[in-house]
Structures are given as structure tokens and as C-alpha cells.
Design a protein around this motif. Sequence first.
Motif, short mmCIF file in Angstrom:
data_model
loop_
_atom_site.label_atom_id
_atom_site.label_comp_id
_atom_site.label_asym_id
_atom_site.label_seq_id
_atom_site.Cartn_x
_atom_site.Cartn_y
_atom_site.Cartn_z
N GLY A 128 0.79 -1.23 0.00
CA GLY A 128 0.00 0.00 0.00
C GLY A 128 0.82 1.28 0.00
O GLY A 128 0.50 2.23 -0.71
N GLN A 129 1.89 1.32 0.79
CA GLN A 129 2.70 2.53 0.87
C GLN A 129 3.40 2.81 -0.45
O GLN A 129 3.47 3.95 -0.90
N ALA A 132 0.84 4.03 -2.94
CA ALA A 132 0.45 5.43 -2.71
C ALA A 132 1.53 6.36 -3.23
O ALA A 132 1.23 7.37 -3.88
N ALA A 133 2.80 6.02 -2.97
CA ALA A 133 3.89 6.88 -3.42
C ALA A 133 3.95 6.91 -4.94
O ALA A 133 4.10 7.98 -5.55
N PHE A 146 11.77 8.56 0.49
CA PHE A 146 10.91 9.44 1.27
C PHE A 146 9.79 8.71 2.01
O PHE A 146 9.22 9.24 2.95
N VAL A 147 9.45 7.51 1.53
CA VAL A 147 8.28 6.84 2.10
C VAL A 147 8.65 5.51 2.76
O VAL A 147 8.34 5.27 3.92
N PRO A 150 12.26 5.44 5.46
CA PRO A 150 12.10 6.07 6.78
C PRO A 150 11.25 5.22 7.71
O PRO A 150 11.53 5.14 8.91
N GLN A 151 10.22 4.58 7.18
CA GLN A 151 9.38 3.74 8.03
C GLN A 151 10.05 2.43 8.36
O GLN A 151 10.05 1.97 9.51
N ARG A 229 6.97 11.53 19.53
CA ARG A 229 6.61 12.58 18.58
C ARG A 229 5.45 12.11 17.69
O ARG A 229 4.51 12.85 17.42
N ARG A 230 5.53 10.84 17.26
CA ARG A 230 4.48 10.34 16.37
C ARG A 230 3.17 10.12 17.06
O ARG A 230 2.12 10.24 16.49
N ALA A 231 3.24 9.74 18.35
CA ALA A 231 2.00 9.47 19.06
C ALA A 231 1.37 10.77 19.50
O ALA A 231 0.20 10.80 19.87
N GLY A 232 2.12 11.86 19.45
CA GLY A 232 1.57 13.14 19.87
C GLY A 232 1.67 13.29 21.37
O GLY A 232 1.98 12.33 22.08
N PRO A 233 1.44 14.49 21.87
CA PRO A 233 1.65 14.75 23.29
C PRO A 233 0.67 13.99 24.19
O PRO A 233 0.98 13.72 25.33
N ARG A 234 -0.50 13.63 23.65
CA ARG A 234 -1.51 13.08 24.54
C ARG A 234 -1.35 11.60 24.84
O ARG A 234 -1.40 11.18 25.98
#
Lengths: 252, 255
Positions: A128-129, A132-133, A146-147, A150-151, A229-234
Motif C-alpha cells: 500500500g505505501q 500510494a507513493a 521518502f516513504v 524512513p518507516q 513525537r508520532r503518538a503526539g503529546p496526549r
Amino acid sequence: MIHDFITIIQDYWLLLLIGQYPNGPLGGLANTLILSALAIAFAFPVSILMALARLSKWWFLRWPMTALVYVTRGVPLLMLILWCYFVIPLWTGADVPSFLIMLVTLVIYQGAFLSEVVRAGIVSLGQGQMDAARALGHGYMGAMRFVILPQALYNMIPSMISTFVSTIKDTTLGYVINVPDLTFAASQVNNQLLTQPFQVFLILAVVYYILCWSLTFVANSVERRIARRRAGPRNVRLPAEAAPLKTITEQL
Amino acid sequence: MSTSVSEPQATQAIRIADVCKSYGDYPVLKNINAEVARGEVVVICGPSGSGKSTLIRTVNRLEEINSGGISFEGQDIHAPMRGSELNKLRSSIGFVFQSFNLFPHLSVVENVSMSPIRVKGIAANVAHDKALKLLDRVGLADKANSYPGQLSGGQQQRVAIARALAMEPPVMLFDEPTSALDPEMVGEVLSVMKSLAADGMTMLCVTHEMGFARDVADRIWFIDAGEILETAPPEDFFKNPRHPRAQRFLADLRH
Ligand SMILES: Nc1ncnc2c1ncn2[C@@H]1O[C@H](COP(=O)(O)OP(=O)(O)OP(=O)(O)O)[C@@H](O)[C@H]1O
Ligand SMILES: [Mg+2]
């Protein structure tokens, strides 16, 4: 007992740190660090190229690389070192320094192991990735850069670190072809003292342990930072598919 | 067929001519002939496994075909060509996937701006501003700095639409864009698609949302077992489908 350790370190710290330098070649811990760092720095890009070759649609890249990876992974590192040690000078006709031979061997060997990890990381992302690219107009290399990578590389951090740790450990095998590293220095010390092998080699073990442990520690915190960072601050949590670093690191 | 697929046709965005494709011995697409006019909205429907995804993926050459041709704005997309040429063609065909396929390592705004920067070479700040405008258009301006993993399925699919729009494609393809969504999120994605259609976008959509097909589509293609069995405006298709298999398909949908 403690006294022995202190005396050994007081008497031989410089030899353990830099070997015979400046009267002889650089050795000791400094050389171990340089060898490890270079081996890791080269094995990493080499492993990506090897993985891309193994995933290539062109057989003339895929087949030889697959063979190389299988052979390398199926042979003890010591065999590979000795083989390079005798064969490289024969081929090149030059007097290749043992440091360089050890470096090349480590890069091929660890590159082969790491390439399997990279390949698995790429394959596990699914089609899928890439689709999409490509649909957005990226070329194969652009999509990889770029896709996909990195993952894949992020998911690989634990296995990558375990390979780096074993690279550091494997530098000790340079001893058999007289690479003047920390192990070499320690055995020189041992030859001079003659009566304290336990103490000398315990110091050696502790230094290697600290080296490997710090690398693991640094990598762990880098990984946590990215995850946060990816999960976000919450909601802070590691992605489910990334197994805890320790369990994987200890398998190698 | 005597007409070449690359013959320029003033009103056609996509022209599919005699396309056949099989996986091994198994034919998935059997002699497909169809076209999409500029500004037209076409909905492809048909039972599961009938080849809808395969067909729509051949339009931007994510799948190769065995014979026939597909022209996009007069250019044969399946002709032998250099990779860079194909990439350029692909970048002008928007594609929205059933499973969103957002890039999870990039923030929402980076997802939208990355390809304009990397593929088209647009300046980063210009692409960023444009991305924010597109996110605003799909109602997600406040999520620009979130990561895909923090969004609901409906929000992710709207980001995916914005990402495709960022390349300014004249044509958009959708492969079941709402099938992976919880029912309460289907509406938000469909309304973005409706507003696109209202702006005159050429669209080719695989979907099971018959309400959307009825309200928005100009034509329906009914496909079964790799063949287009019926193409008709929605009012005709829903009121009196001619092909027995289309009748059965619609009857099955109603319960
Ligand atoms: N890579 C593949 N290899 C072999 N067969 C495939 C492959 N991809 C699809 N098929 C087969 O081709 C047929 C058409 O598949 P396709 O995905 O286009 O159907 P679809 O109409 O999109 O179905 P759905 O509604 O389930 O998405 C199916 O029978 C499927 O099993
Ligand atoms: Mg499908």
C-alpha cells in the motif's frame, strides 16, 4: 583484589586506551572505537543496498546478492576473517593492513545480517505505501527514500541496534589477525603481568559491556523520542509491532 | 478496433480500449471498452471480485495490462515509456485508496505537501501554504500537525483526498474510499467527494454507496466477472437495469 585492578589501570591505562601510539600504530580502546564506528557507518548503507538488490526485479542483481548473503550468514565470522586475511593480499598483491581487512570483513558480514533486517522491514510495510507513493508520481528511488525506508528503518531500530552491538563485540576477533585493538592491548598487558589474567580480562569485559550498553541506551532513547513525537503529546505509547528492545538485543 | 487509443479526443479524459488482463490463466478484465468525458463523474459498481479494483488500478498503471490501451488526456499510459515519463503522467491522476495509505511517519500537512515538493519541485513554503488550504477545504485545518495515527478513519481518508488534490490532477480515481470506514464517518468523506464533483472534477469512483451514485454520478458502469455489462445514467440504472445480473446485484443490495 580491588587493589590489583587499580594498579593494573594505573600502570597500563595509556596502553589500553591508545596502544603503542605514538611509538607504534594506534591501538587499544581508541582503535576499537574507530573500527566499530567505521564498520557500523559502512555496514548500514551497504545493508540497504544489499536489501534493495535482493528485492530488485532484475535477476542479475538479485541472484548474486542472495547468494552472497546466504553464504556470509552461513559461515562463522572467524572463517571469513581468515579467508579475507589470506585472499585479499593475494588478489590485490598489496600489503593490506590488518585493520582494513578486519573492517572490510565486518562490513560484509554485518551488512549481510542487517540486509535481512532491512528487507524484512521493507516487505512488512506492505504494498500500500509503495502504491500510494507511485500513484503520487514518485519514482522507485524517491518512494524508497521518502516513504519506505524512513518507516522500515524506524521499525528496524531494535534489530539494527542488536547488530551494531554485535559488531562491537565482533571487533575482538581482529585479535587473530593482529589488529591492535583493545583486546590486543589487554593480552599484551596480560603477557607482561603473567599472574593476573582474571583481573586483566575482567577489566576488558567491563569496558566492552559499558560500550555496548551505552549504544543500546542511546538507541533506546532515540526510539522513544520518535515514538513520542508520532503518538503526539496526549497518548504516549510504543507502536505495537516494535518489540521491546531488550528482548531482541539479547538474542544475538 | 481501428481507432488508436492515443488519438486525441477533445472531450475525453480517459479512454479504455479493448483492455484485457489476466492473472495467470484467470482473466480478470475481458475486453473492456469505456470512456470518461472531461468533468464527468462515473461510478463503477459490481459484485466483489468482479475486477473493479483491477480496472481502476490499470488507469494509472499500478497494474499492467495484457492487451489493449488506456489513454489519459490523449496519451497512452500503457505504451512503453521511460520511468520519468510514467511518473509525470501518474502525478496528474489522483488516486484514493480504500485503506487510505497515508504516510504514517509524516504529519498531516507533510503528507499533503511532500509530493508537490519532491515530485514537482515546488518550494517548501509554497507547498505548505497550499497544503493548509487543501486541508481547510476538507475540513481538517486544525489537524495539520497531527500524525495519521491520531486521526479517525474518516479524517484520514479526507487527508488522503487532500494529498491527491495537492498534485492538482485533472482526474481523480477512487477505489472504494468509504468501505473501510465506520458507518458514521462515511458521510464526511462522501460530502468532500460531492463538493469535488460540484467543482467539475473528472471522477472515476468504485463505490458501493448507491446514494452517492444516484445523486452525483453522471453514469454508472456495472461490471461483473471482468466485463462491463451495462453503462447507464443512474436514474435508468436504478429504475430499470437491463442486464439480469445487474438486476440481481441491485436486488441483493436492497436487503
Ligand atoms: N495479485 C493477484 N493475483 C491473482 N489474482 C488476483 C490478484 N489480484 C486480484 N486477483 C483476483 O482478480 C479478481 C478481481 O479482483 P479485484 O480486486 O479487482 O476485484 P474487486 O471487484 O475490486 O473486488 P472487491 O469488491 O472485493 O474489492 C478477483 O477474483 C481476485 O481474486
Ligand atoms: Mg476492490
